[in-house]
Design a protein around this motif. Structure first.
Motif, mmCIF file in Angstrom:
data_model
loop_
_atom_site.group_PDB
_atom_site.id
_atom_site.type_symbol
_atom_site.label_atom_id
_atom_site.label_comp_id
_atom_site.label_asym_id
_atom_site.label_seq_id
_atom_site.Cartn_x
_atom_site.Cartn_y
_atom_site.Cartn_z
ATOM 1 N N ALA A 1 -3.176 -14.062 -116.839
ATOM 2 C CA ALA A 1 -3.596 -14.118 -118.372
ATOM 3 C C ALA A 1 -2.890 -13.167 -119.052
ATOM 4 N N ASN A 2 -2.491 -11.864 -118.542
ATOM 5 C CA ASN A 2 -2.000 -10.863 -119.715
ATOM 6 C C ASN A 2 -0.738 -11.362 -119.945
ATOM 7 N N GLY A 3 0.053 -11.767 -119.000
ATOM 8 C CA GLY A 3 1.384 -12.197 -119.480
ATOM 9 C C GLY A 3 1.371 -13.227 -120.555
ATOM 10 N N ILE A 4 0.403 -14.282 -120.334
ATOM 11 C CA ILE A 4 0.385 -15.379 -121.416
ATOM 12 C C ILE A 4 0.095 -14.743 -122.671
ATOM 13 N N ILE A 5 -0.977 -13.878 -122.668
ATOM 14 C CA ILE A 5 -1.562 -13.174 -123.951
ATOM 15 C C ILE A 5 -0.317 -12.562 -124.347
ATOM 16 N N PHE A 6 0.498 -11.810 -123.734
ATOM 17 C CA PHE A 6 1.559 -11.028 -124.133
ATOM 18 C C PHE A 6 2.653 -12.074 -125.085
ATOM 19 N N LEU A 7 2.877 -13.009 -124.447
ATOM 20 C CA LEU A 7 3.876 -13.926 -124.965
ATOM 21 C C LEU A 7 3.318 -14.518 -126.186
#
Length: 533
Positions: A191-197
């Motif tokens: 989830a954090n990776g998707i939010i960052f991108l």
């Protein structure tokens, strides 16, 4: 986490923040530059070690950043440069330390995202205070990447600061979960990776699309920018007389004026005679320009000057005013812009003065420090100022006379537009800083003002860089450093008001509100903890 490792993290943060100010593509480092420092803060929160450690390591980070991006101040004043670097670094470290305390005192009820409120509030208030040096506002880091930040017309430069901080916090949240295992791992990391991108890519993609489809608004107005290239150290207030300098200014304009030219713009303090505003036509440099306009009556000449004004009975006399010897009468001195036309002469007095050079902050209390102001030639000590922006009008066009340092204040620049400005004129003398990053940084920041206001800019610098900037923030016909030049171009006149111009630094006001709530929570929790013990 060993001390040498924490030191390495601090050095890495400082290095990334510095590099982001030196290269167009290095600006991408801003999205991760706070990560090492935030990991140090996370360590101190987790181990409950002495909170002053956070201040010490953050001071190292901000000292590196301030030193290597604004060292060029020493060209004008070495003591001022040392003070600016040390004090600004300490102030930034203090804000970061308060953020850490807000997490510690509330047993981490205030999460990592509190940094958004603390830092944006700091930048917002720094625009407002007497002691103000907002050169390193985080959002300024994208000044060479205008294709990324076309949305500044909605948020202003504080939106860029928010963007940077949010992306850093997302990364630290992910790393903290890996190291300290505070939450279930796999889903949260994804989830954090998707939010960052998404945080990085969506604003950039939208901005590129908007940039490539933006159409200039308004009719075309032809202007001529003058760059006389007078050495500020040896010629301007030394070997070259006032009339010789005005002659050079007008010579630079030769062969550039056409029947379509509406404005000629000269740099800050181009007229060095100490001009008394009540007798402005008594000065030879002004008469030379008026004679020039007799042959070019369709032109308005906007130029910088050092002026003085005598206060008459009934006038408000500000603290900066000086008293004539053996008289009850007072006068003030100004860094001014003049608009000279065949119809008359208008004045604007610089409002945002440079601390330590043009003013002593809180002058009414610290007037005795006036003699310590840096001597950059011309008028030394605290200058007078006008309290708010004002515009110049000529025929059916309204322009904003922005003098040098004022151009780094986004909301102040927006105030000109709210008063009808259809163009922004930035007049400056960046020669004091020599061929250092200082004059280049100053030039780039003007590009952000063009986006925020969607106003085309004519920028006249004594020694470079002079240029035109369109409503997208593109630089047009930039001049070379240390060369006399005159450039002519037609810019689009715009009357539309952007969301940012209409609402100003609303992000700063929202952040300040939540910061006050955080402070109240800190106080309450501290009191309750004391009672429980």
């Amino acid at each position: 986490m060993k001390p040498y490792f924490r030191l390495g993290l601090a050095l890495l943060s400082g290095l990334m923040l510095t590099l982001a100010w030196y290269s167009e593509w290095m600006a991408v480092l801003l999205f991760v530059a706070f990560v090492p420092l935030l990991l140090i803060e996370e360590y101190y929160l987790d181990t409950r070690k002495n909170a002053f450690g956070v201040f010490n390591y953050s001071y190292i980070v901000f000292l590196i950043w301030n030193l290597f991006t604004t060292y060029w101040i020493y060209k004008a004043t070495l003591p001022g440069a040392i003070m600016a670097v040390l004090a600004n670094s300490a102030l930034m470290a203090f804000v970061f330390w308060l953020y850490h305390l807000s997490r510690r005192w509330t047993d981490n009820k205030v999460g990592r995202y509190a940094l958004l409120f603390w830092w944006i509030t700091f930048e917002y208030l720094y625009f407002k205070t007497e002691i103000s040096w907002p050169w390193l506002t985080l959002g300024n880091g994208f000044a060479d990447n205008v294709q990324w930040v076309q949305w500044y017309e909605f948020t202003g430069v504080l939106g860029g600061s928010l963007w940077i901080l949010f992306s850093n916090i997302i990364i630290v949240s992910t790393i903290a979960e890996l190291i300290w295992g505070r939450q279930t791992m796999n889903r949260r990391l994804i989830a954090n990776g998707i939010i960052f991108l998404a945080i990085i890519s969506i604003p950039v993609i939208w901005s590129y699309v908007y940039y490539n489809n933006y159409e200039e608004q308004g009719e075309q107005v032809e202007m001529v920018i003058l760059q006389p290239n007078i050495d500020p150290y040896n010629e301007k207030y030394g070997s070259m007389g006032a009339l010789e300098q005005t002659t050079r200014l007008l010579q630079v304009a030769d062969n550039q004026i056409t029947p379509k030219t509406k404005y000629v713009i000269g740099p800050e303090t181009a007229l060095i005679e100490k001009i008394w505003e009540g007798h402005v036509r008594d000065y030879a440099s002004v008469r030379m320009i008026e004679k020039f306009l007799e042959e070019n009556s369709h032109v308005a000449f906007v130029v910088g000057a050092s002026t003085r004004k005598e206060y008459v009975e009934g006038d408000f006399v500000p603290p900066t005013a000086r008293q004539f010897r053996n008289s009850e009468t007072y006068y003030d001195r100004f860094n001014a812009a003049l608009q000279i036309t065949t119809y008359g002469i208008d004045f604007y007095h610089k409002s945002k003065l440079v601390p330590g050079v043009e003013k002593v902050p809180y002058y009414q209390y610290f007037k005795f420090l006036d003699n310590f102001a840096a001597d950059l030639g011309g008028t030394v000590g605290s200058l007078g100022k006008q309290e708010a922006s004002s515009v110049f009008r000529f025929q059916n066009t309204t322009v904003a006379p922005i003098i040098c340092y004022e151009s780094i204040y986004p909301e102040y620049v927006a105030s000109y537009v709210n008063k009808g400005a259809q163009f922004l004129f930035v007049i400056t003398n960046d020669g004091w800083w020599g061929k250092t990053p200082g004059f280049e940084q100053h030039m780039r920041y003007a590009r952000l003002r063009a986006i925020e206001t969607r106003r085309s800019i004519a920028r006249s610098a004594n020694t470079g860089i002079s240029a035109f900037i369109n409503q997208r923030g593109d630089v047009i016909k930039p001049t070379k450093w240390w060369r006399p030049a005159a450039i002519r171009h037609s810019l689009s006149k715009n009357d539309e008001i952007t969301y940012y111009v209409a609402n100003g630094d609303y992000l700063g006001r929202v952040a300040a509100f939540f910061t006050i709530l955080i402070i109240l929570l800190m106080i309450v929790r501290k009191i309750l903890n004391k009672k429980s013990t």
